[in-house]
Enzyme design. Structure first.
Site, PDB file in Angstrom:
ATOM      1  N   ALA A   1       0.842  -1.262  -0.098  1.00 40.56           N
ATOM      2  CA  ALA A   1      -0.110  -0.196  -0.044  1.00 40.56           C
ATOM      3  C   ALA A   1       0.752   1.230  -0.016  1.00 40.56           C
ATOM      4  O   ALA A   1       1.868   1.244   0.246  1.00 40.56           O
ATOM      5  CB  ALA A   1      -0.779   0.017   1.068  1.00 40.56           C
TER       6      ALA A   1
ATOM      7  N   GLY B   1       0.926  -4.873   0.738  1.00 39.94           N
ATOM      8  CA  GLY B   1      -0.258  -4.983  -0.055  1.00 39.94           C
ATOM      9  C   GLY B   1      -0.432  -5.656  -1.423  1.00 39.94           C
ATOM     10  O   GLY B   1      -1.151  -6.223  -1.977  1.00 39.94           O
TER      11      GLY B   1
ATOM     12  N   GLU C   1      -0.623  -9.019  -0.639  1.00 39.27           N
ATOM     13  CA  GLU C   1      -1.957  -9.513  -0.266  1.00 39.27           C
ATOM     14  C   GLU C   1      -2.773  -9.490  -1.812  1.00 39.27           C
ATOM     15  O   GLU C   1      -3.769 -10.001  -1.772  1.00 39.27           O
ATOM     16  CB  GLU C   1      -2.435  -8.393   0.656  1.00 39.27           C
ATOM     17  CG  GLU C   1      -1.946  -8.552   1.892  1.00 39.27           C
ATOM     18  CD  GLU C   1      -2.399  -7.251   2.927  1.00 39.27           C
ATOM     19  OE1 GLU C   1      -2.100  -6.029   2.455  1.00 39.27           O
ATOM     20  OE2 GLU C   1      -2.964  -7.454   4.003  1.00 39.27           O
TER      21      GLU C   1
END
Ligand code: CAA
Length: 257
Positions: free
Chosen positions: A65, A108, A111
């Site tokens: 992220a 992220g 993910e």
């Protein structure tokens, strides 16, 4: 549709999405996530597309992220922005998604690879959840999907102590489907997606749903859902065609009906 932080290309029945913020190692800011989910929705509703590939570049699939976007935020601001809820749209894509991963696949980024259905990694891919270095933990499903994928011991080491996995380790621990040379990881991912895109569409959709159910829920619910889906498929033309083609020793002609 035209995008600024991703690129899209169609290869036969495969829709490719390339994350394209190379200067920030494809960090997943709000704009990337919005464009990525818009492109996924577009492919998911296009009957000429049977499977999707998400990739980055050789250096980075995605380094997480966007830290700069959230560094100053308070808990209440994070809660009000609720940027992570957009990930539910990725989870709801019905067609199979293959992540083609090279280089950094962190936070992220990992993910995102894990919310895809399969991962093809280049030999140089590196997988990790380094959020602990920032004083936080994974926030987009990392602790849950990673633990189910690699088991508790390795997940703990990755989440609590920033252990990074090489591509080969990620393969051994079940995080990725295959590791291939750098020159061919994207072609292999597109090939894998093309194979699924040529199969019976309704069975592919329900198969994805059923495996996700096993991954995300209790065994008894998953088995009941799988059985219903199995019986339901006998109302499709593709089931009749697939079984008849087997008996007649010919290739099936899938209709998606
Ligand atoms: N967010 C924002 N910018 C990032 C970024 C990220 N996650 N990762 C890299 N960048 C930026 C860097 O700030 C740098 O920008 P500038 O050129 O403007 O300084 C550029 O990308 C290149 O990065 P580096 O110079 O750091 O490259 P490097 O090769 O020296 O290091 C790296 C590579 C080890 C991946 C390093 O960039 C790094 O550690 N990145 C952060 C990884 C991380 O902590 N990810 C988790 C984010 S939090 C998260 O994902 C939460 C969640 O679960 C949702």
């Amino acid at each position: 549709m035209s995008y600024t932080t991703i690129e899209t290309e169609v290869h036969g029945r495969v829709g490719l999405i390339r994350l394209n913020r190379p200067k920030a190692l494809n960090a997943l800011n709000r704009e990337v996530m919005t464009e990525l989910t818009d492109a996924l929705d577009e492919y998911d509703s296009n009957s000429n597309i049977g499977a999707i590939v998400i990739t980055g570049n050789e250096k980075a699939f995605a380094a997480g992220a966007d830290i700069k976007e959230m560094a100053e935020a308070s808990s209440v601001e994070m809660l009000q922005r609720d940027h992570i809820s957009i990930w539910d749209r990725i989870r709801s894509v019905k067609k199979p998604i293959v992540a083609a991963v090279s280089g950094w696949c962190l936070g992220g980024g990992n993910e995102l690879a894990m919310i895809c259905d399969m991962v093809v990694a280049s030999e140089s891919a590196k997988f990790g959840q380094p959020e602990i270095n920032l004083g936080v933990i994974p926030g987009a499903g990392g602790t849950q999907r990673l633990t189910r994928a690699v088991g508790k011991a390795i997940a703990m080491e990755m989440v609590l102590n920033n252990r990074t996995l090489s591509a080969e380790e990620a393969y051994q621990f079940g995080l990725v489907n295959r590791v291939v040379p750098l020159e061919s990881y994207l072609d292999e991912a597109i090939q894998l997606a093309a194979e699924m895109a040529a199969r019976a569409p309704v069975a592919i959709r329900l198969g994805k749903e059923a495996v996700n159910h096993a991954f995300e829920s209790f065994l008894s619910n998953g088995i009941a859902d799988e059985r219903r889906a199995f019986y339901f498929l006998f109302s499709t033309e593709d089931q009749k065609e697939g079984m008849q083609a087997f008996i007649e020793k010919r290739k099936p002609d899938w209709k998606g009906k």
